[in-house]
Every structure is written in structure tokens, then in C-alpha cells.
Design an enzyme around this catalytic site. Structure first.
Site, PDB file in Angstrom:
ATOM      1  N   ALA A   1      13.849   0.088  -2.079  1.00 14.36           N
ATOM      2  CA  ALA A   1      13.306  -1.271  -2.044  1.00 14.36           C
ATOM      3  C   ALA A   1      11.797  -1.229  -2.133  1.00 14.36           C
ATOM      4  O   ALA A   1      11.175  -0.180  -1.944  1.00 14.36           O
ATOM      5  CB  ALA A   1      13.721  -1.964  -0.753  1.00 14.36           C
ATOM      6  N   ASN A   2      11.196  -2.381  -2.439  1.00 14.03           N
ATOM      7  CA  ASN A   2       9.748  -2.547  -2.340  1.00 14.03           C
ATOM      8  C   ASN A   2       9.410  -3.041  -0.940  1.00 14.03           C
ATOM      9  O   ASN A   2      10.243  -3.653  -0.277  1.00 14.03           O
ATOM     10  CB  ASN A   2       9.272  -3.613  -3.326  1.00 14.03           C
ATOM     11  CG  ASN A   2       9.237  -3.117  -4.743  1.00 14.03           C
ATOM     12  OD1 ASN A   2      10.090  -2.355  -5.168  1.00 14.03           O
ATOM     13  ND2 ASN A   2       8.246  -3.573  -5.482  1.00 14.03           N
ATOM     14  N   ARG A   3       8.183  -2.842  -0.536  1.00 12.08           N
ATOM     15  CA  ARG A   3       7.696  -3.449   0.695  1.00 12.08           C
ATOM     16  C   ARG A   3       7.441  -4.925   0.423  1.00 12.08           C
ATOM     17  O   ARG A   3       6.656  -5.260  -0.458  1.00 12.08           O
ATOM     18  CB  ARG A   3       6.371  -2.832   1.103  1.00 12.08           C
ATOM     19  CG  ARG A   3       6.467  -1.451   1.665  1.00 12.08           C
ATOM     20  CD  ARG A   3       5.104  -1.043   2.217  1.00 12.08           C
ATOM     21  NE  ARG A   3       5.008   0.405   2.312  1.00 12.08           N
ATOM     22  CZ  ARG A   3       5.536   1.113   3.305  1.00 12.08           C
ATOM     23  NH1 ARG A   3       6.178   0.503   4.279  1.00 12.08           N
ATOM     24  NH2 ARG A   3       5.435   2.433   3.321  1.00 12.08           N
TER      25      ARG A   3
END
Ligand code: CTP
Ligand code: CA
Length: 222
Positions: free
Chosen positions: A33-35
Site C-alpha cells: 500500500a501507499n502511505r
């Protein structure tokens, strides 16, 4: 006095907002995932609602809850986010605030991967669909398409190139390099890139960035 739903300069307008990260499974118990807290997207949806818009809020697994008074579509992956965004069309405007994972795991496991005999796992990636670019080129393209660009260097140049590459109308660019402390914080310092050029805004609470952006969108439809 509380604004009634449908009052305000965006009354009768339908705005699509994507928000939050996407989760791309590695196996049933792991993901990449991205932050992203989803705070800026949620604030934007609330600000658009407050100006009277009907808001379709397509959100990945964010840590900030969706605001009340918007139509929430919960998704997990980029592909699901694209499907939900397209299903929400037609819209007058689309704001892509989501931090979409650029890649998904092509060799994701149907079962939990186990440590042990077979050694370290090797992940293979496939590129995810670009929701912003897809909406920008769509036959039912919203009249106004806005993207975000989180950059860590040469913010204005990268964001201006990104605007052209994606085919969107505006890019809201911000500097997320470590020294700014923007990532995960309550404030944002953005530069609005339009056809006319770059307009740097002062550092403001994310709610205020959202309010100003919603007002700019209302002006564009006035
Ligand atoms: N975006 C999207 N779908 C993707 C990737 C990005 O809709 N698969 C949108 C984001 O929501 C954002 C904009 O595109 O509004 C820019 O995202 P960004 O990650 O900065 O751009 P990329 O084109 O992915 O370029 P890079 O990450 O390589 O800088
Ligand atoms: Ca990206």
C-alpha cells in the site's frame, strides 16, 4: 444554522472524489500500500458537500472515516477503485485524491505464504490502471478533472509534467519530502497547477485547503 443538503453554489452538481490508499494483496493476510490517511480526500468531500454538491466518495482503506452526507463506496484495490469511479459517472467534476498503488502483485497467493523450505518469496508486479488518466480520457469525461501530485523534489516541474501526461485540468501539487512534515500531518502546503500556471498556496490546515479548493471548483462552474 446548518446548511441543508443541496444548498450552495454546487447545488445540483455531482462530484466524484477518490480518497485513501489502495491495498494490493500479496496473499490473503498481506498487502502492499501507499502511505495515506485519507484526511485530505475526506476534508475535500466534506467541503464539496458543504457547498451543496452531491458527492460520490470512492475510498480505499483509510484511517480517517468518510464524512457524513456523502455517498460512500468502499474499495480495496486500484482495480476496484477504477470500477467504482466509472460506475459513479456521469459526474460534473472528478477529484482524484487517492494514493493509488502503482503496482499490484501479479503472483499473489491464494493461500497464506509460509516461511521455510522454499526460501524467500519473490514478488512479481503488474502496473495498475490509472484512474485519473482513465477519467480524463473517458467518453463521459467530467467537465473538470483534478488530480493530486505528491512529490519529493522539483514539485512544480514534476506536477506540471504530470498534468499534461494525465490529461487532467488541474493538479494539486504538494511537497511530501521528510523535512516538510506534511505526510500524516494536519496541514498541507499545495501549489495549484492549472492551464494558467502555478499558484502556490500558503501552508494551511487540510480542512482549509479543502475549503479553498471546493470554492475554486464552485467558481469554475459559476
Ligand atoms: N492516480 C490514479 N490512479 C493511479 C495512479 C495515480 O488515479 N493508478 C492519481 C492519483 O490519485 C493522483 C494522481 O494520479 O491524483 C497523481 O498520482 P501520482 O502517484 O503522483 O502520479 P503517477 O502518475 O502515479 O506518477 P509517479 O507515482 O510515478 O510520480
Ligand atoms: Ca503513483
Amino acid at each position: 444554522i446548518t446548511a441543508t443538503l443541496g444548498d450552495g453554489p454546487l447545488k445540483g452538481r455531482h462530484v466524484l472524489v477518490t480518497s485513501g490508499p489502495t491495498h494490493e494483496p500479496i496473499d490473503p493476510v498481506r498487502y502492499i500500500a501507499n502511505r495515506s490517511s485519507g484526511a485530505q480526500g475526506a476534508a475535500l468531500a466534506a467541503a464539496l458537500r458543504d457547498l451543496g454538491a452531491r458527492v460520490s466518495f470512492v475510498t480505499g482503506p483509510a484511517s480517517v472515516p468518510p464524512p457524513p452526507g456523502v455517498e460512500v463506496h468502499r474499495v480495496e484495490t486500484a482495480q476496484q477503485m477504477l470500477d467504482a469511479a466509472l460506475a459513479a459517472l456521469p459526474a460534473d467534476a472528478a477529484i482524484c485524491a487517492a494514493a493509488v498503488a502503482d503496482w499490484r502483485v501479479a503472483n499473489a497467493g491464494a493461500q497464506k505464504m509460509k516461511k521455510g523450505a522454499s526460501g524467500l518469496p519473490v514478488l512479481e508486479f503488474a502496473e495498475n490502471p490509472d484512474i485519473l488518466a482513465t477519467l480524463s480520457a473517458h467518453a463521459r469525461r467530467p467537465a473538470l478533472v483534478v488530480g493530486f501530485a505528491a512529490e519529493t523534489e522539483t514539485v512544480e516541474a514534476h506536477a506540471t509534467a504530470k498534468r499534461a501526461r494525465k490529461g487532467c485540468d488541474w493538479i494539486v501539487a504538494n511537497d511530501v519530502s521528510a523535512h516538510t512534515g506534511i505526510m500524516g500531518g494536519a496541514e498541507n502546503a499545495v501549489t495549484l497547477i492549472t492551464e494558467e500556471g502555478a499558484d502556490p498556496w500558503p501552508r494551511l490546515p487540510k480542512t482549509e485547503v479543502a475549503r479553498r479548493l471546493a470554492l475554486r471548483i464552485a467558481e469554475a462552474f459559476a
